[in-house]
Design a protein around this motif. Structure first.
Motif, PDB file in Angstrom:
ATOM      1  N   GLU A   1      78.272  17.462  32.716  1.00 31.58           N
ATOM      2  CA  GLU A   1      78.980  16.177  32.767  1.00 31.58           C
ATOM      3  C   GLU A   1      80.102  16.238  33.793  1.00 31.58           C
ATOM      4  O   GLU A   1      80.916  17.152  33.783  1.00 31.58           O
ATOM      5  CB  GLU A   1      79.546  15.833  31.385  1.00 31.58           C
ATOM      6  N   ARG A   2      80.115  15.265  34.664  1.00 33.44           N
ATOM      7  CA  ARG A   2      81.177  15.135  35.653  1.00 33.44           C
ATOM      8  C   ARG A   2      81.573  13.658  35.725  1.00 33.44           C
ATOM      9  O   ARG A   2      80.718  12.800  35.980  1.00 33.44           O
ATOM     10  CB  ARG A   2      80.726  15.640  37.028  1.00 33.44           C
ATOM     11  N   ASN A   3      82.848  13.399  35.487  1.00 35.71           N
ATOM     12  CA  ASN A   3      83.379  12.024  35.538  1.00 35.71           C
ATOM     13  C   ASN A   3      82.617  11.077  34.619  1.00 35.71           C
ATOM     14  O   ASN A   3      82.316   9.932  34.963  1.00 35.71           O
ATOM     15  CB  ASN A   3      83.343  11.498  36.969  1.00 35.71           C
ATOM     16  N   GLY A   4      82.267  11.599  33.433  1.00 30.11           N
ATOM     17  CA  GLY A   4      81.645  10.758  32.427  1.00 30.11           C
ATOM     18  C   GLY A   4      80.154  10.560  32.560  1.00 30.11           C
ATOM     19  O   GLY A   4      79.552   9.843  31.758  1.00 30.11           O
ATOM     20  N   SER A   5      79.522  11.179  33.547  1.00 26.37           N
ATOM     21  CA  SER A   5      78.069  11.037  33.693  1.00 26.37           C
ATOM     22  C   SER A   5      77.434  12.414  33.887  1.00 26.37           C
ATOM     23  O   SER A   5      78.085  13.351  34.357  1.00 26.37           O
ATOM     24  CB  SER A   5      77.733  10.131  34.880  1.00 26.37           C
ATOM     25  N   ALA A   6      76.167  12.510  33.526  1.00 26.69           N
ATOM     26  CA  ALA A   6      75.437  13.772  33.644  1.00 26.69           C
ATOM     27  C   ALA A   6      74.879  13.913  35.051  1.00 26.69           C
ATOM     28  O   ALA A   6      74.204  13.006  35.556  1.00 26.69           O
ATOM     29  CB  ALA A   6      74.319  13.823  32.615  1.00 26.69           C
ATOM     30  N   VAL A   7      75.185  15.035  35.698  1.00 25.92           N
ATOM     31  CA  VAL A   7      74.706  15.270  37.064  1.00 25.92           C
ATOM     32  C   VAL A   7      74.104  16.670  37.154  1.00 25.92           C
ATOM     33  O   VAL A   7      74.452  17.576  36.403  1.00 25.92           O
ATOM     34  CB  VAL A   7      75.846  15.133  38.100  1.00 25.92           C
TER      35      VAL A   7
END
Length: 743
Positions: free
Chosen positions: A426-432
């Motif tokens: 998770e980075r900045n609220g989204s899965a990457v």
């Protein structure tokens, strides 16, 4: 001259040889039920049994073929047949031998449509009962035929798939341990009526889902939920005894009258709740964070790449040993799986399919009821062992679905077994997706990646992957500082930097990569050979110049007079490959180093560590790192040598062969010139830097007790790492390597 009647008979005979007429038509062939019975080692194999005319019987192996096996497997709902086995390999059946001289084309819908002598016409004995091995994959949407008998009670349960459907509030838990039980039949998911459901049935379902036990559940909230939903019940109840490894081993109970919403009026859809093993306790995150060490005081698994598989080893009189595969079956394997915190067994395996063990064979002809708490409670032959390690028993267990492979992937490789390692975070609220920094990346880290993805063992760990293009941006590094012990289930259980990424080289061409393999070698040092060949030699410095140049002597030798003597602890090394693939050096031919002392090329600069340690584990003689040329010195009977050091030949150790470095060659020693008299530990470690992946590293360490009086040395009680219980290892205080912990 042929009469008209004769011509008619001849035409009939010729026509019946044509495929479309060779078997009875669908309408004329009797409807039969099939099952796989006997001493099975997996759920999709067994003795072929036919239910006809109200009783079960067997099939003779005369003229049986792969085509007939295919018809059997597809009639049972499997995609295809792998093989068939004659001569009652799954034990002798009972009752009638219903079919003999069976001829199938492989396209028949039922074994009854194949040509045979006719039902009950046979000259066979039950020693000729045929068995089949089917593929594990089921035919999608398959509908089982159940209209053969007036009552289906007692017939095996045959469904396409089984699942636990969690309620909305439970779906985020990993693993799913509780929910509505659903079976897939005819391509549709259906519930089972709870009116005749038992806890023994739940025990079987939990085992299939990777859980060792079941527990009672509060059905009240589930009943409220079920009342608001449309139900689609399966038409039968189920009868399990509780020791089955799979629902397909259970029997069908009475037929349920399907009356729409009025079906199962006295009950509700079955709810099953399971107790996970210690290592699989559910969490609200995407898996558990701590890598539990499964404690195995009496039984353990060795040599397997995946969680819950391997060679079975038991502890007896403080020493670990193996189990002989005579009579080894899925029921005994299930006892082991549950004992270790897994579910029931998927497969009981024989013939050392996870490599050969060492030490004694402790158990033979094991017979379990399936309800024992430990394999050691099962009956077995204590006297007539007579087994070699070629017959070591092994298994594969059902393990919970932890979703491990959903947070990791390989990209850019030439095949699914290799590529750049990419993790989901998770980075900045989204899965990457992003890459892993290759600093400190090695075999142990690659081993965990291959295990997490279910791809076997690590073959290589790559610190440069510029030749593999990934899907994530080159500069996105989501994990750095990764260091694994090799026992972790997932990469995020290894030590790493967390959210504070530090990767000076960056991602891109320096992203971590792996290649995986299904098979691996397993090197084991002969403790007996070391113990029997150890001795002291006083050798003058002028005869040790070559060895001195190769750093085989302690530091004090640098200032020693050429006429002085060095005291050398000499011994032989005999290293056998007990694994399932050849041990090959990682370095290519062009990078091998010529060694003047040994007069050949060394393919591994650090292959072994030789050390003399104090009783608290401190080095007293400087560790000598020996380089080796790897070759097949001797092989077991029937195995050809592949590798030789002479003439710049290919190097390695073949499965079933061993490489011997004799005590009388240069550098096969520890320089103990500066060591004072006393009690010590003599230690040898093979493949110490894990340059080459193996199926088991615990047996790469050998330790001996040594007593030195200034003139003579005694070496005794040599042991391979992990071969004794932790109690026995107390003779090595301060050395906890490979110690087996007690609960």
């Amino acid at each position: 001259m042929l009469r008209p009647v004769g011509i008619h008979c001849l035409l009939c005979t010729l026509l019946c040889m044509w495929p479309s007429c060779s078997s009875q038509s669908d309408s004329s062939a009797p409807v039969i039920q099939l099952r796989l019975a006997g001493e099975k080692r997996k759920n999709y194999e067994g003795r072929v049994e036919v239910f006809y005319n109200g009783e079960w019987g067997t099939v003779c192996d005369d003229d049986f073929s792969r085509s007939a096996a295919r018809v059997v497997c597809r009639q049972l709902g499997f995609m295809d047949a792998e093989s068939w086995l004659p001569s009652a390999k799954y034990g002798r059946g009972e009752g009638r031998i219903w079919l003999d001289n069976v001829h199938c084309f492989g396209t028949e819908k039922s074994l009854a449509q194949c040509h045979s002598n006719g039902f009950g016409v046979s000259d066979c004995k039950h020693s000729e009962d045929v068995g089949v091995v089917c593929t594990s994959k089921r035919i999608p949407g398959f509908k089982f035929i159940r209209n053969q008998a007036s009552s289906n009670e007692g017939l095996p349960v045959q469904v396409e798939d089984v699942r636990l459907r969690a309620t909305y509030s439970q779906r985020k838990k990993i693993p799913i341990t509780e929910g509505f039980l659903e079976v897939k039949d005819g391509g549709k998911w259906r519930q089972i009526c709870s009116e005749e459901w038992t806890q023994t049935n739940s025990r079987v379902i939990c085992g299939m889902n990777g859980f060792p036990g079941e527990k009672r559940v509060n059905t009240r909230p589930y009943k409220l939920l079920a009342n608001r939903r449309k139900k689609n019940y399966w038409g039968f109840s189920v009868n399990c005894t509780g020791n089955e490894a799979d629902l397909s081993d259970c029997k069908m109970g009475r037929e349920i009258e399907l009356k729409g919403n009025s079906t199962c009026e006295q009950g509700m859809p079955v709810v099953v709740s399971c107790v996970p093993g210690r290592a699989f306790a559910p969490t609200l995150s995407a898996g558990y964070r701590k890598a539990y060490r499964v404690e195995q005081p009496l039984v353990r698994l060795r040599g397997g790449a995946m969680i819950g598989e391997g060679r079975v080893e038991v502890l007896k009189n403080g020493e670990w040993g193996t189990v002989c595969d005579d009579n080894w079956n899925i029921r005994a394997a299930t006892v082991v799986c549950r004992e270790l915190g897994f579910g029931s067994a998927k497969e009981a395996m024989s013939s050392a399919q996870f490599g050969q063990g060492t030490g004694p064979v402790h158990m033979n002809k094991v017979e379990c009821s399936g309800f024992e708490k430990s394999l050691t409670e099962c009956q077995f032959n204590r006297h007539d062992l007579g087994c070699s390690h070629e017959e070591d028993a092994a298994l594969k267990c059902n393990v919970p679905d932890m979703g491990f492979n959903k947070r990791l992937r390989l990209n850019g490789g030439r095949n699914p077994f290799e590529g750049r390692v990419e993790v989901l975070a998770e980075r900045n609220g989204s899965a990457v997706w992003g890459s892993v920094c290759s600093d400190s990346w090695g075999t142990m880290e690659a081993t965990v990646v291959c295990r997490q993805l279910g791809l076997g063992f690590a073959s290589h760990a790559f610190q440069e992957t510029w030749y593999w293009e990934g899907e994530s941006p080159d500069d996105v590094v989501l994990m750095s500082g990764v260091r694994c012990s090799g026992t972790e289930y997932t990469l995020d259980q290894c030590l790493h930097h967390g959210k504070h990424i530090h990767c000076p080289k960056g991602g891109g061409r320096f992203a971590a990569g792996v290649s995986c393999t299904q098979l691996a070698p397993d090197l084991v040092l002969s403790a007996q050979a070391v113990e029997q060949t150890t001795y002291l030699e006083d050798r003058p410095m002028y005869a040790l110049q070559c060895a001195h140049e190769e750093h085989c002597l302690s530091k004090s030798a640098e200032t020693a007079d050429s006429n002085s003597y060095r005291r050398l602890l000499r011994f032989s090394s005999q290293i056998q490959n007990n694994g399932l693939s050849d041990f090959r050096p990682r370095a290519a031919h062009h990078s091998w180093v010529w060694h003047e002392c040994h007069r050949h090329y060394h393919s591994m600069e650090v292959f072994t560590h030789y050390d003399l340690l104090s009783l608290n584990g401190t080095k007293v003689a400087e560790g000598h790192k020996a380089s080796f040329c790897l070759e097949d010195t001797h092989c077991d009977e029937g195995i050809q040598k592949k590798y030789a050091c002479a003439n710049f030949g290919a190097q390695g150790i073949t499965v079933g062969c061993w490489d011997t470095y004799r005590h009388d060659i240069d550098c096969q020693w520890i320089d103990i010139t500066d060591v004072k008299p006393g009690d010590y530990i003599f230690q040898v470690v093979i493949n110490p830097n894990y340059e080459v992946a193996e199926s088991d590293y615990t047996n790469n360490v050998m330790k001996c007790r040594s007593r030195y009086d200034g003139q003579r040395i005694w070496t005794y009680n040599c042991q391979i790492g992990g071969s004794r219980s932790s109690d026995a290892e107390e003779m090595f205080p301060g050395l906890l390597t490979n110690q087996v912990s007690h609960s």
